[in-house]
Scaffold this active site. Structure first.
Site, PDB file in Angstrom:
ATOM      1  CG  HIS A   1      51.005 -29.339 -26.082  1.00 35.23           C
ATOM      2  ND1 HIS A   1      51.349 -30.195 -25.387  1.00 35.23           N
ATOM      3  CD2 HIS A   1      51.301 -28.149 -25.724  1.00 35.23           C
ATOM      4  CE1 HIS A   1      52.074 -29.503 -24.499  1.00 35.23           C
ATOM      5  NE2 HIS A   1      52.122 -28.254 -24.646  1.00 35.23           N
TER       6      HIS A   1
ATOM      7  CG  ASP B   1      47.532 -36.285 -23.887  1.00 37.96           C
ATOM      8  OD1 ASP B   1      46.907 -35.641 -22.686  1.00 37.96           O
ATOM      9  OD2 ASP B   1      48.161 -35.493 -24.596  1.00 37.96           O
TER      10      ASP B   1
ATOM     11  CG  HIS C   1      56.622 -37.331 -25.392  1.00 43.25           C
ATOM     12  ND1 HIS C   1      57.624 -36.473 -25.102  1.00 43.25           N
ATOM     13  CD2 HIS C   1      55.472 -36.907 -24.845  1.00 43.25           C
ATOM     14  CE1 HIS C   1      57.176 -35.579 -24.440  1.00 43.25           C
ATOM     15  NE2 HIS C   1      55.967 -35.443 -24.282  1.00 43.25           N
TER      16      HIS C   1
END
Ligand code: ACO
Length: 436
Positions: free
Chosen positions: A275, A370, A314
């Protein structure tokens, strides 16, 4: 049952082939059925009734929400209806925070009032610094952050009155205001530097940069490009509907825990490498790859399933994460100021390969938020331990908005999933000397 325009019924028929009985379930909002409606499906009156089995909630809507809208297939992200691209381009983080928390963009006066409230709640009780001093010199900043946010609950015991909207708002303002202060304190402890207190004449991101990077008494002038880049990164991270940490916030908050304790739990959920810890993992991965020539071997090990390409994939986006495109653009602007991060070439090459190779294309593995954010943070001088903290600061807004929405939602109760029990049936206790 409702009727659609064509005369078809807005319902789902289920036939239980064990006994031939038929059931009709309402379809709500064109796409959901109530899991509780399955309970009527039973073989005899003593049965518990049918349940939905959904480990990791991959196909379960846990709430109705009006905050963030994602269309993962088309790469769309909107806060309160406004496209993320427009907000990142034209708004400021505090304006977006207001929008997410209150539902509408603020007027000039409303934004000035909110900015004033946030600015004048940035200080923390001095004992928070004593708490931080108790951590080892090399303590991970996220561990310190989680502990200090949980500790705030002891300074504001009135925060337990979670059903009082005015009280809730005070805690929301406090948290939005104090998160950068706590994050900067954790960073300074990690670096062995003296703490820098908030400067209330500075804007949100500038104040944060000042608390992080000012050395000595000389005035710290944040570079406007870096200040804006941080604001954009904060906007992009402000909310992302029912992800792992937000679900943790809602679940903990559903037992009417105070917001500081709930938020500490949400931060713990964010900390994991799958995460919010992913940007830290991306940087470690890029550093480990080290040079372009090592990429083919690395990609082969990913395809053999031995490791994951961090920053890719994702649960919701099956297209390019819209936040990743904005961050990629921001990265180029930041590198003009800081100089190029040498790991950028490796990142770009990984992306190029992944967007063209079957393994990644077939699994819809595109860069997520990210993948590039860590490169920016590193170029700005942050150690990797700060990356999840930099995610938690803006996500505080989303967690709080979702927490508030949950408390105001009359359909919500204490969260409590069911299980399918697969353990032993009843058996008698065996005394120690008789055990195998
Ligand atoms: N690298 C390589 N293969 C991957 C990756 C990856 N990053 N992500 C998924 N896959 C593969 C899986 O091995 C699986 O392959 P299989 O069908 O052959 O078994 C397939 O793609 C589906 O993967 P799942 O794990 O079922 O996908 P899920 O939706 O559960 O996971 C997740 C999503 C956790 C984000 C995953 O893609 C991942 O681990 N990514 C890397 C970590 C990361 O970047 N996390 C940040 C997410 S964004 C955020 O939280 C802010």
């Amino acid at each position: 049952m409702g009727e659609s325009g064509t005369g078809a019924r807005n319902s789902l028929s289920i036939r239980d082939n064990r006994n031939g009985k038929e059931y009709e379930l309402d379809i709500l909002d064109g796409e959901v059925v109530r899991a509780m409606d399955l309970r009527q499906i039973r073989l005899d009156p003593d049965d518990f009734g049918m349940m939905a089995y959904d480990p990791a909630y991959t196909n379960t809507a846990s709430t109705r929400s009006r905050i963030t809208d994602i269309d993962g297939g088309r790469g769309i992200l909107r806060y309160r209806g406004f496209p993320i691209e427009q907000l990142a381009d034209r708004s400021s983080f505090l304006e977006v925070a207001y929008l997410i928390l209150k539902g509408e963009l603020p007027t000039e006066d409303e934004l000035a009032g909110f900015t004033h409230e946030v600015t004048f709640h940035t200080y923390t009780h001095e004992n928070i610094l004593k708490l931080l001093d108790g951590f080892r010199y090399d303590a991970h900043t996220m561990g310190m952050m989680i502990s200090s946010v949980a500790a705030l609950s002891t300074f504001y015991p009135e925060a337990k009155q979670v059903h009082d909207p005015e009280n809730r708002w005070i805690q929301i303002v406090r948290l939005v205001a104090k998160m950068p202060t706590l994050a900067a304190f954790c960073y300074r402890h990690h670096r062995g530097l003296p703490y820098v207190y908030p400067e209330n004449q500075l804007a949100y991101s500038a104040n944060f940069l000042n608390m992080l990077f000012r050395i000595g008494v000389t005035e710290y002038e944040p570079n406007p490009v870096l200040e804006r880049a941080l604001d954009i990164l904060f906007i992009l991270h402000a909310d992302h509907e029912q992800n792992c940490s937000t679900t943790a916030m809602r679940v903990i908050g559903s037992s009417q825990t105070d917001p500081y304790s709930s938020l500490a739990g949400a931060m713990a959920a964010l900390y994991g490498p799958l995460h919010g810890g992913a940007n830290e993992a991306v940087l470690r991965m890029l550093t480990e790859i080290g040079s372009l020539e090592n990429i083919p071997e690395f990609m082969e090990s990913v395809k053999r399933g031995e490791r994951r390409l961090m920053g890719f994939g994702h649960r919701v986006y099956k297209a390019y994460d819209p936040r990743a495109s904005i961050i990629k653009q921001t990265a180029h602007e930041v590198f003009q100021v800081t100089g190029k991060n040498p790991l950028l070439d490796i990142a770009l090459e990984l992306e190029k390969i992944a967007l063209n190779e079957d393994y990644f294309v077939a699994r819809n593995l595109y860069p997520n938020v990210d993948f590039y954010s860590g490169l920016i943070y590193q170029a700005m001088g942050f150690p990797v331990e700060m990356f999840p903290v930099l995610f938690a600061v803006p996500r505080t807004v989303g967690w709080l908005a979702q927490w508030q929405e949950m408390l105001e939602d009359r359909e919500q109760k204490i969260a409590r999933p069911r299980q399918v029990y697969e353990g032993s049936g009843e058996r008698d206790y065996v005394s120690m000397d008789a055990r195998g």
